[in-house]
Motif scaffolding. Structure first.
Motif, short mmCIF file in Angstrom:
data_model
loop_
_atom_site.label_atom_id
_atom_site.label_comp_id
_atom_site.label_asym_id
_atom_site.label_seq_id
_atom_site.Cartn_x
_atom_site.Cartn_y
_atom_site.Cartn_z
N ARG A 141 0.84 -1.20 0.00
CA ARG A 141 0.00 0.00 0.00
C ARG A 141 0.88 1.25 0.00
N GLN A 142 1.91 1.22 0.80
CA GLN A 142 2.82 2.35 0.90
C GLN A 142 3.54 2.62 -0.42
N ARG A 143 4.02 1.58 -1.08
CA ARG A 143 4.71 1.76 -2.36
C ARG A 143 3.80 2.42 -3.39
N ARG A 144 2.54 1.98 -3.43
CA ARG A 144 1.59 2.58 -4.37
C ARG A 144 1.35 4.05 -4.03
N ALA A 145 1.14 4.33 -2.74
CA ALA A 145 0.83 5.70 -2.31
C ALA A 145 2.02 6.64 -2.53
N LEU A 146 3.21 6.18 -2.22
CA LEU A 146 4.37 7.05 -2.31
C LEU A 146 4.87 7.23 -3.74
N ALA B 135 11.54 1.03 3.86
CA ALA B 135 10.80 1.10 2.59
C ALA B 135 10.28 2.52 2.37
N GLN B 136 9.84 3.19 3.44
CA GLN B 136 9.41 4.58 3.32
C GLN B 136 10.58 5.45 2.88
N LEU B 137 11.72 5.25 3.50
CA LEU B 137 12.91 6.02 3.17
C LEU B 137 13.32 5.80 1.71
N ALA C 58 11.59 9.30 -4.93
CA ALA C 58 10.83 10.49 -5.31
C ALA C 58 11.76 11.70 -5.48
N ALA C 59 12.78 11.80 -4.63
CA ALA C 59 13.74 12.90 -4.74
C ALA C 59 14.56 12.77 -6.02
N THR C 60 14.98 11.55 -6.31
CA THR C 60 15.76 11.30 -7.53
C THR C 60 14.95 11.63 -8.77
N GLU C 61 13.66 11.32 -8.74
CA GLU C 61 12.77 11.58 -9.88
C GLU C 61 12.30 13.03 -9.94
N GLY C 62 12.64 13.82 -8.93
CA GLY C 62 12.23 15.22 -8.91
C GLY C 62 10.80 15.45 -8.44
N ARG C 63 10.18 14.43 -7.84
CA ARG C 63 8.81 14.62 -7.35
C ARG C 63 8.78 15.29 -6.00
N ILE C 64 9.94 15.39 -5.34
CA ILE C 64 9.99 16.02 -4.02
C ILE C 64 11.38 16.63 -3.81
N ASP C 65 11.38 17.73 -3.09
CA ASP C 65 12.62 18.37 -2.67
C ASP C 65 12.50 18.54 -1.16
N LEU C 66 13.28 17.79 -0.41
CA LEU C 66 13.19 17.84 1.05
C LEU C 66 13.90 19.06 1.63
N ARG C 67 14.47 19.87 0.76
CA ARG C 67 15.04 21.15 1.17
C ARG C 67 16.07 21.01 2.28
N LEU D 166 16.35 18.69 4.50
CA LEU D 166 15.91 17.96 5.70
C LEU D 166 16.34 16.50 5.61
N SER D 167 16.59 15.89 6.75
CA SER D 167 16.92 14.48 6.80
C SER D 167 15.71 13.65 6.37
N PRO D 168 15.84 12.84 5.31
CA PRO D 168 14.70 12.02 4.88
C PRO D 168 14.20 11.09 6.00
N MET D 169 15.11 10.52 6.79
CA MET D 169 14.68 9.63 7.87
C MET D 169 13.91 10.41 8.93
N ALA D 170 14.36 11.61 9.27
CA ALA D 170 13.64 12.42 10.26
C ALA D 170 12.25 12.78 9.74
#
Length: 197
Positions: free
Chosen positions: A75-80, A129-131, A137-146, A148-152
């Motif tokens: 479910r998470q893989r589909r959502a993310l 898996a979330q990480l 998503a960051a590699t694909e350019g769908r998100i920029d965590l600016r 921030l630590s992805p794990m945090a």
């Protein structure tokens, strides 16, 4: 005579039904309601048949836990994979059923060390898996965590949403509206890559 394929299908169906019953009992009545005899009675089978599939009650609990963890990761893989993975991560954590089963397993883990160890292992697997999904998503350019630590971000997002759901289930909602609005403000900043927040 039953063909081997038909027997295997019947066996898989019986096992699935036993797991469904155990999970339903945990959700409706709490983990203490789950027992070999109770599951057998609700399934219309004998206790030895339940023990054929799960040799102990702990094995039954672990099978419910592992099946749920596998479903959550799918479910998470589909959502993310969505255009807004942080919003999807927030929504995943806001599901009352998922929070309730987690709460039951946490309570159970206080009494059974083997369950506690498996919960920790599955939670780490889920978090990794979330990480991985956020990194993709960051590699694909769908998100920029600016910066921030992805794990945090993963821990904060999932823990906050889960706690709010658990509190709401208890009837405690003081501060929830304000917290929800703050989260919405933050998510809107991540949804709009042009925003320099």
């Amino acid at each position: 005579m039953t063909s081997p394929g038909r027997k295997a299908t019947g066996s898989a169906e019986t096992r699935r039904r036993l797991l469904d019953i155990a999970e339903r009992l945990m959700l409706d009545e709490g983990y203490a309601a789950v027992g070999i005899r109770r599951v057998a009675r609700e399934a219309g089978v004998t206790p030895p048949l339940v023990l054929y599939y799960f040799t102990t009650l702990d094995e039954l609990y672990l099978a419910v836990l592992r099946r749920g963890a596998d479903e959550e990761i799918r479910r998470q893989r589909r959502a993310l994979a969505s255009p807004n993975p942080l919003r999807a991560l927030w929504k995943l954590g806001n599901r009352p059923r998922a929070a309730l089963i987690t709460e039951e397993f946490m309570a159970l883990s206080n009494h059974r060390k083997s369950i506690r160890a498996e919960i920790a292992a599955q939670a780490e697997r889920y978090r990794r898996a979330q990480l991985d999904s956020l990194a993709e998503a960051a590699t694909e350019g769908r998100i920029d965590l600016r910066g921030l630590s992805p794990m945090a971000v993963v821990v904060l997002t999932t823990m906050l949403s889960r706690v709010l759901v658990m509190e709401k289930a208890m009837g405690l909602t003081v501060g929830h509206a304000e917290t929800g609005e703050l989260v919405e403000q933050i998510l809107r900043r991540f949804d709009d890559p042009a925003d320099d927040a």
